[in-house]
Design an enzyme around this catalytic site. Structure first.
Site, PDB file in Angstrom:
ATOM      1  N   LYS A 185       7.215  -7.067   1.276  1.00  0.00           N
ATOM      2  CA  LYS A 185       7.422  -5.877   0.442  1.00  0.00           C
ATOM      3  C   LYS A 185       8.912  -5.806   0.134  1.00  0.00           C
ATOM      4  O   LYS A 185       9.741  -6.113   0.977  1.00  0.00           O
ATOM      5  CB  LYS A 185       7.022  -4.610   1.211  1.00  0.00           C
TER       6      LYS A 185
ATOM      7  N   HIS B  70      13.028  -1.412  -0.882  1.00  0.00           N
ATOM      8  CA  HIS B  70      13.200  -0.470  -1.992  1.00  0.00           C
ATOM      9  C   HIS B  70      13.938   0.784  -1.533  1.00  0.00           C
ATOM     10  O   HIS B  70      14.271   0.940  -0.363  1.00  0.00           O
ATOM     11  CB  HIS B  70      11.856  -0.141  -2.632  1.00  0.00           C
TER      12      HIS B  70
ATOM     13  N   HIS C  94      13.600   2.846   1.694  1.00  0.00           N
ATOM     14  CA  HIS C  94      14.113   2.444   3.005  1.00  0.00           C
ATOM     15  C   HIS C  94      15.550   2.891   3.246  1.00  0.00           C
ATOM     16  O   HIS C  94      16.101   2.664   4.313  1.00  0.00           O
ATOM     17  CB  HIS C  94      14.062   0.917   3.152  1.00  0.00           C
TER      18      HIS C  94
HETATM   19  N1  ARG Z   1       7.062  -0.449   8.896  1.00  0.00           N
HETATM   20  C1  ARG Z   1       6.744   0.950   8.930  1.00  0.00           C
HETATM   21  C2  ARG Z   1       6.771   1.512   7.518  1.00  0.00           C
HETATM   22  O1  ARG Z   1       7.454   1.016   6.662  1.00  0.00           O
HETATM   23  C3  ARG Z   1       7.695   1.746   9.769  1.00  0.00           C
HETATM   24  C4  ARG Z   1       7.687   1.395  11.221  1.00  0.00           C
HETATM   25  C5  ARG Z   1       8.360   2.431  12.033  1.00  0.00           C
HETATM   26  N2  ARG Z   1       8.450   2.092  13.409  1.00  0.00           N
HETATM   27  C6  ARG Z   1       7.461   2.153  14.282  1.00  0.00           C
HETATM   28  N3  ARG Z   1       7.672   1.775  15.519  1.00  0.00           N
HETATM   29  N4  ARG Z   1       6.272   2.587  13.945  1.00  0.00           N
HETATM   30  O2  ARG Z   1       6.117   2.517   7.284  1.00  0.00           O
END
Ligand code: ARG
Length: 549
Positions: free
Chosen positions: A113, A116, A119
């Site tokens: 992904k 963007h 983030h």
């Molecule tokens: N990758 C996830 C997202 O973009 C966020 C992860 C956050 N960290 C976690 N330990 N859940 O939504």
């Protein structure tokens, strides 16, 4: 900052029997304190006014004026004493969190992904918090909990095999992956076979099939390469890139713990943990055996606790995942883990962007790197106009442009939704990163022109209102960083930096610095302290502090 409260308490406790440390209150943010005497009236059978008057006559503290007024004993720190105490230590030497370990899960990008604009907040809030905690003496583990597990990667492989090609992938990287992904979605709706194929590929990845894993690893490295370019521009480094896939085989261990406590229930073939009436159950495993997001987060929490022994574990994640973290922490609490209370969801609001041309949107997402590039380009134009002689214009423009975006993201309380505007973020006269950077550069240019060498200053020369306002804002800077860290709120630091700049610019206009003699020395000394604090603060907030602008 020098602990006046403690001095006042110690000097006042014999005069006011039963006085507690908390009775000494700050009556303004900096150097005035008071003790209300109402609570002593009953015990001493005298009016608060009489008690205050008597106490004021008996309390003597060097450098502090003591007066009674309306039942209060008021304490005013004399300016001379305050300035001397303000500069007796070194910036950043305050280490109240030494010996503590803090895990900070932030940015946590998803493989294949694009990086963007969504983030931006997690990345800069998390990055700034890492810096604050490190500055305060804590051991920090910055964790990028990669989204590198899920059925979508099977879809991507099947899309790549159908429509993709290696050369294009190598050239276009994430743009290509994004397009393949979008195409997979639209075509798999029409053609069930594509979805079946995707499922097979994702099982192959899980089984460790060489070809499937090889492709997935390639997607992963393409994603990380792009993300790391952005991190380098933001002055961010991670200590760990362990992502979700790392925890898949550790979910079984979590299930064992849950079973041992009788918490794991089966519902329609799925494994769940019930969390009471006010929360939906946590889904640990689907009926087809696949683990879920929360299950991998549970495994990650145990892993972090065992490997890092954290005192705090922060998750800098958007507010729309609030329920997920509530459930996660609740399950750990039900498991009887006392450290469940050391876990914090550091949440933040939504970002939208104003004034970015649609042409920079790729597949309808706005890349963070495009936003940074646009900011740098604008910064370059502004700098070229303001200071055509400047050397290293491009380097400075990179610092200013990127810094403008970061500072803007960190300037409001994190829970507030933001509408980002490039023009506002780059306003050199606004409450912005460039304004702080410019003030820092101005300090440096004053010091360079004066050929300033660090010298002892006569603090008595810094007692006028304008100079003294600056001193007050510098004096407790370490405390400001501490308060930003414990509130998980970088805006506490960014706001203070702007206040320092405003006060310095008032001082600069009101008090001629190059006036000769010991007044000049003291004013240069103050200018050097401002420059030092601005640089320190900017760096904590991930910004560069260019010497010249
Ligand atoms: N990758 C996830 C997202 O973009 C966020 C992860 C956050 N960290 C976690 N330990 N859940 O939504």
């Amino acid at each position: 900052m020098y602990d006046y409260k403690l001095d006042i308490f110690n000097a006042a406790k014999t005069a006011l029997q039963g006085l507690e440390q908390t009775d000494v209150a700050a009556s303004d943010a900096f150097c005035d304190y008071c003790i209300p005497c109402f609570k002593f009236a009953k015990i001493l059978r005298k009016s608060p006014a009489a008690i205050a008057a008597e106490a004021a006559a008996n309390i003597k503290i060097d450098g502090i004026k003591v007066e009674a007024l309306n039942g209060y004993v008021n304490f005013t720190i004399e300016r001379g004493a305050f300035v001397k105490n303000a500069f007796c230590g070194t910036l950043g030497e305050y280490k109240p969190l030494a010996g503590k370990t803090v895990c900070i899960d932030f940015s946590s990008v998803n493989i294949a992904k694009p990086f963007h604009i969504g983030h931006l907040m997690t990345t800069v809030i998390g990055g700034a918090l890492c810096n604050f905690y490190r500055a305060l003496g804590a051991t920090v583990v910055g964790i990028n909990h990669l989204g590198d597990f899920g059925t979508q990667f099977g879809g991507l492989i099947s899309a790549y095999r159908r429509w993709g090609d290696e050369k294009r992938l190598n050239e276009r990287g994430l743009d290509e992956l994004l397009e393949l992904y979008v195409r997979y979605h639209s075509e798999s709706e029409k053609d069930e076979q594509i979805a079946d194929e995707a499922r097979e590929w994702s099982q192959k990845i899980e089984r460790g099939d060489e070809y499937a894993v090889g492709l997935f690893d390639k997607f992963k490295s393409i994603t990380l390469e792009q993300a790391k370019k952005v991190y380098a521009r933001l002055n961010i480094e991670f200590d760990s890139y362990l992502g979700e896939s790392f925890y898949v085989d550790k979910v079984a261990g979590v299930e064992q713990k849950l079973n041992a406590k009788g918490l794991l229930k089966t519902s329609d073939g799925a494994k769940i943990v019930e969390l009471g009436d006010d929360m939906p159950p946590a889904l640990i495993r689907r009926s087809d055996g696949a683990s879920l997001y929360i299950a991998r987060d549970l495994a990650a929490a145990y892993y972090r606790h065992e490997n890092y022994g954290f005192d705090k574990c922060l998750y800098v994640v958007a507010s729309h995942q609030a329920l997920h973290f509530k459930q996660l922490f609740k399950v750990l609490e039900l498991l009887g883990e006392r450290w469940a209370s050391d876990m914090v969801h550091v949440s933040y609001g939504m970002v939208s962007v104003e004034g970015m041309a649609l042409s920079t949107r790729r597949g309808n997402v706005l890349y963070l790197s495009d936003v940074l590039d646009a900011a740098v380009e604008k910064a370059l134009a502004i700098i070229a106009e303001r200071n055509p002689e400047l050397k290293d214009k491009n380097t400075v423009a990179e610092s200013v442009g990127v810094g403008a975006v970061v500072f803007d993201a960190l300037y409001d309380g994190r829970l507030k939704d933001k509408n980002f505007s490039l023009a506002d973020a780059l306003n050199f006269d606004g409450e912005t990163g460039p304004y702080v950077q410019y003030t820092h550069a101005r300090c440096n240019s004053v010091l360079t022109k004066a050929k300033y060498k660090a010298k002892k200053a006569d603090y008595a020369e810094l007692l006028d209102d304008e100079a003294y306002d600056v001193v007050k804002l510098l004096a407790d800077f370490d405390d400001v960083v501490y308060s930003a860290a414990v509130k998980y709120e970088p805006s506490v630091v960014s706001r203070r930096l702007v206040k320092i700049c405003q006060a310095f610019n008032r001082f600069y206009n009101a008090d001629r610095i190059m006036c000769g003699g010991k007044t000049q020395d003291a004013r240069l000394f103050l200018t050097a302290r401002v420059a030092e604090t601005l640089e320190y603060g900017l760096n904590l907030l991930l910004l560069d502090a260019p010497e010249r602008m």
